[in-house]
Write a protein that holds these residues in place. Sequence first.
Motif, PDB file in Angstrom:
ATOM      1  N   GLN A  25      10.666   4.090   2.363  1.00 38.23           N
ATOM      2  CA  GLN A  25      10.568   5.540   2.341  1.00 38.23           C
ATOM      3  C   GLN A  25      11.294   6.041   1.102  1.00 38.23           C
ATOM      4  N   MET A  26      10.550   6.721   0.250  1.00 42.07           N
ATOM      5  CA  MET A  26      11.094   7.201  -1.018  1.00 42.07           C
ATOM      6  C   MET A  26      11.196   8.720  -0.950  1.00 42.07           C
ATOM      7  N   ASN A  27      12.397   9.241  -0.978  1.00 43.76           N
ATOM      8  CA  ASN A  27      12.626  10.682  -0.946  1.00 43.76           C
ATOM      9  C   ASN A  27      13.288  11.138  -2.243  1.00 43.76           C
ATOM     10  N   SER A  28      13.163  12.419  -2.518  1.00 51.32           N
ATOM     11  CA  SER A  28      13.770  13.000  -3.730  1.00 51.32           C
ATOM     12  C   SER A  28      13.465  12.148  -4.957  1.00 51.32           C
ATOM     13  N   VAL A  29      12.207  11.812  -5.116  1.00 51.29           N
ATOM     14  CA  VAL A  29      11.827  10.916  -6.217  1.00 51.29           C
ATOM     15  C   VAL A  29      12.019  11.599  -7.565  1.00 51.29           C
ATOM     16  N   ARG A  30      12.223  10.767  -8.560  1.00 47.75           N
ATOM     17  CA  ARG A  30      12.479  11.222  -9.921  1.00 47.75           C
ATOM     18  C   ARG A  30      11.482  10.576 -10.872  1.00 47.75           C
ATOM     19  N   PRO A  31      11.265  11.167 -12.039  1.00 44.94           N
ATOM     20  CA  PRO A  31      10.348  10.526 -13.002  1.00 44.94           C
ATOM     21  C   PRO A  31      10.755   9.100 -13.334  1.00 44.94           C
ATOM     22  N   SER A  74       0.852  -1.185   0.000  1.00 47.27           N
ATOM     23  CA  SER A  74       0.000   0.000   0.000  1.00 47.27           C
ATOM     24  C   SER A  74       0.887   1.235   0.000  1.00 47.27           C
ATOM     25  N   GLY A  75       0.272   2.385  -0.291  1.00 52.04           N
ATOM     26  CA  GLY A  75       0.993   3.646  -0.215  1.00 52.04           C
ATOM     27  C   GLY A  75       1.404   4.241  -1.538  1.00 52.04           C
ATOM     28  N   GLY A  76       1.154   3.539  -2.624  1.00 52.30           N
ATOM     29  CA  GLY A  76       1.509   4.082  -3.926  1.00 52.30           C
ATOM     30  C   GLY A  76       0.618   5.252  -4.304  1.00 52.30           C
ATOM     31  N   GLY A  77       0.995   5.945  -5.370  1.00 56.19           N
ATOM     32  CA  GLY A  77       0.198   7.069  -5.834  1.00 56.19           C
ATOM     33  C   GLY A  77       0.987   7.964  -6.748  1.00 56.19           C
ATOM     34  N   LEU A  78       0.465   9.175  -6.924  1.00 58.53           N
ATOM     35  CA  LEU A  78       1.098  10.175  -7.779  1.00 58.53           C
ATOM     36  C   LEU A  78       1.836  11.183  -6.911  1.00 58.53           C
ATOM     37  N   VAL A  79       3.077  11.468  -7.267  1.00 60.86           N
ATOM     38  CA  VAL A  79       3.887  12.418  -6.504  1.00 60.86           C
ATOM     39  C   VAL A  79       4.715  13.236  -7.487  1.00 60.86           C
ATOM     40  N   GLN A  80       4.978  14.468  -7.124  1.00 62.87           N
ATOM     41  CA  GLN A  80       5.810  15.318  -7.975  1.00 62.87           C
ATOM     42  C   GLN A  80       7.280  14.993  -7.779  1.00 62.87           C
ATOM     43  N   ALA A  81       8.045  15.228  -8.810  1.00 61.85           N
ATOM     44  CA  ALA A  81       9.486  15.037  -8.721  1.00 61.85           C
ATOM     45  C   ALA A  81      10.034  15.858  -7.561  1.00 61.85           C
TER      46      ALA A  81
END
Length: 123
Positions: free
Chosen positions: A82-88, A7-14
């Motif tokens: 934990q995903m930080n500073s995500v990229r396309p 769980s926890g997926g979704g749309l996030v900005q770069a």
Amino acid sequence: QVQLVESGGGLVQAGGSLRLSCAASGRTFSSGAMGWFRQAPGKEREFVAAITWNSGSTNYAGSVKGRFAISRDNAQNTVYLQMNSVRPEDTAVYYCAANRWGAGTGRYDYDYWGQGTQVTVSS
């Protein structure tokens, strides 16, 4: 049998952050490891991170090291990413996996898989 539910997926900005969870149920185990993999359209499923249940030893893919962090809650049989500073280029379906022996990096190192959760990073 072991069941894994992400769980926890979704749309996030770069540049943003997201936290994925994976809850294990059924014949869970105190040894072995949990891993996260991801698969983008048209690409092979690739290793992201893994953690052992006993010692909490971790292993990361080079592409996410320093940006992502894997952790576990043994009492809740849950693993987090934990995903930080995500990229396309982090856009993919993220899968949780489990085994009974250790933090391998290959998809065939794992015996149990969740259904996946979509993560989409917009630029």
